[in-house]
Design an enzyme around this catalytic site. Structure first.
Site, PDB file in Angstrom:
ATOM      1  NE  ARG A   1       8.309   4.046  -0.771  1.00  0.00           N
ATOM      2  CZ  ARG A   1       7.320   3.182  -0.913  1.00  0.00           C
ATOM      3  NH1 ARG A   1       6.166   3.575  -1.397  1.00  0.00           N
ATOM      4  NH2 ARG A   1       7.479   1.924  -0.586  1.00  0.00           N
TER       5      ARG A   1
ATOM      6  CD  GLU B   1       5.198   8.580  -2.569  1.00  0.00           C
ATOM      7  OE1 GLU B   1       4.700   8.673  -1.430  1.00  0.00           O
ATOM      8  OE2 GLU B   1       5.094   7.555  -3.266  1.00  0.00           O
TER       9      GLU B   1
ATOM     10  NE  ARG C   1      -4.730   8.123   0.264  1.00  0.00           N
ATOM     11  CZ  ARG C   1      -4.481   7.372  -0.796  1.00  0.00           C
ATOM     12  NH1 ARG C   1      -4.105   6.128  -0.659  1.00  0.00           N
ATOM     13  NH2 ARG C   1      -4.609   7.874  -1.993  1.00  0.00           N
ATOM     14  CG  HIS C   2       0.839   9.465   0.384  1.00  0.00           C
ATOM     15  ND1 HIS C   2      -0.437   9.631  -0.094  1.00  0.00           N
ATOM     16  CD2 HIS C   2       1.354   8.397  -0.279  1.00  0.00           C
ATOM     17  CE1 HIS C   2      -0.691   8.698  -1.011  1.00  0.00           C
ATOM     18  NE2 HIS C   2       0.376   7.937  -1.146  1.00  0.00           N
TER      19      HIS C   2
ATOM     20  CD  GLU D   1      -1.287   0.304  -1.988  1.00  0.00           C
ATOM     21  OE1 GLU D   1      -1.550   1.031  -2.952  1.00  0.00           O
ATOM     22  OE2 GLU D   1      -0.134  -0.048  -1.681  1.00  0.00           O
TER      23      GLU D   1
ATOM     24  CB  SER E   1       2.214  -3.641  -2.910  1.00  0.00           C
ATOM     25  OG  SER E   1       1.465  -2.541  -3.319  1.00  0.00           O
TER      26      SER E   1
ATOM     27  NE  ARG F   1      -0.972   4.941   3.320  1.00  0.00           N
ATOM     28  CZ  ARG F   1      -0.804   4.765   2.023  1.00  0.00           C
ATOM     29  NH1 ARG F   1      -1.267   3.666   1.441  1.00  0.00           N
ATOM     30  NH2 ARG F   1      -0.213   5.687   1.302  1.00  0.00           N
TER      31      ARG F   1
HETATM   32  P1  ATP Z   1       0.227   4.478  -2.461  1.00  0.00           P
HETATM   33  O1  ATP Z   1      -0.328   4.030  -3.785  1.00  0.00           O
HETATM   34  O2  ATP Z   1      -0.794   4.534  -1.383  1.00  0.00           O
HETATM   35  O3  ATP Z   1       1.052   5.723  -2.560  1.00  0.00           O
HETATM   36  P2  ATP Z   1       2.396   2.630  -2.926  1.00  0.00           P
HETATM   37  O4  ATP Z   1       1.765   1.838  -3.999  1.00  0.00           O
HETATM   38  O5  ATP Z   1       3.432   3.639  -3.263  1.00  0.00           O
HETATM   39  O6  ATP Z   1       1.237   3.331  -2.008  1.00  0.00           O
HETATM   40  P3  ATP Z   1       4.037   0.495  -1.888  1.00  0.00           P
HETATM   41  O7  ATP Z   1       5.233   1.009  -2.546  1.00  0.00           O
HETATM   42  O8  ATP Z   1       3.394  -0.726  -2.374  1.00  0.00           O
HETATM   43  O9  ATP Z   1       2.936   1.658  -1.814  1.00  0.00           O
HETATM   44  O10 ATP Z   1       4.348   0.387  -0.323  1.00  0.00           O
HETATM   45  C1  ATP Z   1       3.815  -0.621   0.532  1.00  0.00           C
HETATM   46  C2  ATP Z   1       2.889  -0.039   1.586  1.00  0.00           C
HETATM   47  O11 ATP Z   1       3.505   1.035   2.267  1.00  0.00           O
HETATM   48  C3  ATP Z   1       1.620   0.588   1.028  1.00  0.00           C
HETATM   49  O12 ATP Z   1       0.630  -0.367   0.815  1.00  0.00           O
HETATM   50  C4  ATP Z   1       1.230   1.531   2.119  1.00  0.00           C
HETATM   51  O13 ATP Z   1       0.588   0.848   3.187  1.00  0.00           O
HETATM   52  C5  ATP Z   1       2.543   2.016   2.628  1.00  0.00           C
HETATM   53  N1  ATP Z   1       2.922   3.314   2.055  1.00  0.00           N
HETATM   54  C6  ATP Z   1       3.351   3.575   0.800  1.00  0.00           C
HETATM   55  N2  ATP Z   1       3.662   4.859   0.623  1.00  0.00           N
HETATM   56  C7  ATP Z   1       3.447   5.454   1.820  1.00  0.00           C
HETATM   57  C8  ATP Z   1       3.616   6.772   2.292  1.00  0.00           C
HETATM   58  N3  ATP Z   1       4.107   7.738   1.509  1.00  0.00           N
HETATM   59  N4  ATP Z   1       3.309   7.033   3.586  1.00  0.00           N
HETATM   60  C9  ATP Z   1       2.845   6.045   4.393  1.00  0.00           C
HETATM   61  N5  ATP Z   1       2.679   4.783   4.011  1.00  0.00           N
HETATM   62  C10 ATP Z   1       2.960   4.474   2.741  1.00  0.00           C
END
Ligand code: ATP
Length: 437
Positions: free
Chosen positions: A213, A215, A221-222, A362, A365, A412
């Site tokens: 990602r 981001e 947590r990211h 979270e 999803s 996570r």
């Molecule tokens: P968030 O809103 O917390 O950024 P997301 O909605 O982007 O998460 P999803 O795309 O649904 O997350 O990804 C599925 C799962 O992967 C999330 O529920 C979370 O547990 C994990 N996750 C998502 N982005 C990250 C990240 N950048 N680092 C670590 N874990 C992540």
């Protein structure tokens, strides 16, 4: 001779064995030298009597080495109640130095005051700390428990490509890489390939693999690369089936962890492993908003309406505990505009998916996926993605079972289980400012 591990020594009392490990501590007394040796399963004492003529060569070797070096010893395993470390000692007859250690840049046994970035720079030394090694072992056991559950339930493990040709799911957070004379992208999730496997008739699949990602977020947590625990399965009637499977999966993983490490986690991380019971509580997003407003005076900001944010996730945990005596909460009925186009909507446009919040963050999803070609095209068009997802849409033209699934962020899960940050949790953290080691 095969190496015997510390936790196997009790089965080798009075035997001659080969033991290899790190030199943890050397206590050089007047009449005897005690050497504590360590491997990934624990520590053991090696005792060298100084008065014994035959030991002079061993003492000479030991006088040349530093702690954290590695040695290989031929020794007898002796039961001795006076020895605090498990009532066992090793009496060596041969010692070979297999690697000599320099002075360490910090004391990994006492990390208070050691900068986290320094620890991450020397992650292999940081993990020699008992607590940090346990993180790895506990995550492995958690994965083992979840994998076992899936194998028992007829899931097939797949491995999908991480180099992909189109920036498909949502352009903005994708890493672009040079691919010979062209461009490629790093996969943001195995979503499309999991679904392709179902269109191929595999019925139930899962994958544990890297997810990327782009981001630029520095939260606790990211990460820019993490491990996704993703699954997808066919012939469901509703996303309720998906939530139910996730409940069973988490119960299986946490039970395995509790059996093996429950006591250690309490002692070392100061937190309890709580095995949840089915069903986990569920709330619709709008009811949750109302509850947060009434109880805590919290209103979701305008731009997050139809979705959650970090603060709302924290309050959800409070509500889960106070109202349902649970650490978990499923949230449903998100706005379709806030969710990917492949999530199914019912005839009223209500999204057939959910997020799962654990201890205020979270972790998943999930959703029933749209498997009807026409509807899927419509949803993709609505998000302006039709061209980007051309290859994906093909999977639904030649027969595809109704299905659903979810993605758990494994890092996570471990992080929340042990009360850590993501930097402390990942084996090797990857974030906007960290690409090494
Ligand atoms: P968030 O809103 O917390 O950024 P997301 O909605 O982007 O998460 P999803 O795309 O649904 O997350 O990804 C599925 C799962 O992967 C999330 O529920 C979370 O547990 C994990 N996750 C998502 N982005 C990250 C990240 N950048 N680092 C670590 N874990 C992540």
């Amino acid at each position: 001779m095969k190496k015997v591990y510390v936790n196997e020594l009790k089965n080798h009392i009075d035997e001659e064995i080969s033991f290899s490990g790190f030199v943890d501590t050397i206590r050089d007394k007047k009449w005897v030298m005690f050497v504590i040796l360590r491997d990934s399963t624990g520590k053991v004492q090696m005792t060298i009597e100084k008065s014994d003529e035959n030991n002079q060569k061993l003492l000479e070797i030991m006088s040349t080495i530093s702690v954290e070096s590695t040695i290989k010893v031929k020794c007898k395993v002796v039961s001795n109640e006076a020895v605090k470390l498990g009532g066992i000692e090793l009496i060596p007859s041969e010692i070979e130095v297999t690697s000599l250690a320099l002075n360490l840049p910090f004391d990994y046994n006492n990390l208070d005051g050691v900068n986290l970035d320094t620890r991450l720079d020397y992650r292999w030394l940081d993990i020699r700390n008992e607590k940090n090694m346990l993180v790895r072992q506990i995550e492995s056991t958690l994965t083992e428990g979840m994998r076992e559950f899936l194998y028992k339930n007829n899931f097939t493990e797949i491995h999908s490509p991480k180099l992909i040709g189109t920036a498909s799911e949502s352009g903005s957070s994708v890493f672009e890489v040079k691919y010979f004379n062209d461009k490629a992208y790093l996969a943001q999730s195995p979503q499309f390939y999991k679904q392709m496997a179902l269109a191929a008739g595999l019925d139930r699949v899962f994958e544990v693999g890297p997810v990327f990602r782009a981001e630029n977020s520095n939260t606790n947590r990211h990460a820019t690369e993490f491990t996704g625990f993703d699954l997808e399965f066919s012939y469901i009637d509703s996303y309720e089936d998906v939530m139910s499977l996730e409940e069973d999966l988490l119960i299986a993983g946490l039970t395995k962890v509790k059996e093996k490490y429950g006591e250690k986690i309490k002692e070392i991380f100061g937190t309890e492993v709580v095995i949840p019971t089915k069903p986990f509580p569920r709330m619709k997003l709008k009811d949750l908003y109302q509850e947060m407003h009434d109880k805590y005076g919290f209103d979701i900001p305008e731009h997050d309406i139809g979705d959650m944010n970090a603060e709302a996730e924290k309050l959800t945990f409070k509500i889960a505990q106070e109202k349902f005596n649970s650490e978990f909460m499923f949230i449903t009925d998100y706005a379709a505009t806030k969710r990917p186009f492949y999530h199914m909507r019912d005839e009223n446009g209500v999204l057939q998916g959910y997020d799962l919040i654990w201890r205020g963050t979270e972790i998943t999803s999930g959703a029933q996926r749209e498997h009807r070609y026409e509807k899927l095209v419509e949803n993709a068009n609505e998000k302006g993605l039709k061209d980007d997802v051309k290859f994906y849409l093909q999977f639904f033209k030649y027969g595809c079972p109704p299905h659903g699934g979810f993605g758990i962020g494994l890092d996570r899960l471990t992080m929340l289980l042990l009360g850590l940050t993501i930097k402390e949790t990942q084996f090797i953290f990857r974030g906007p400012n960290r690409l090494n080691p």
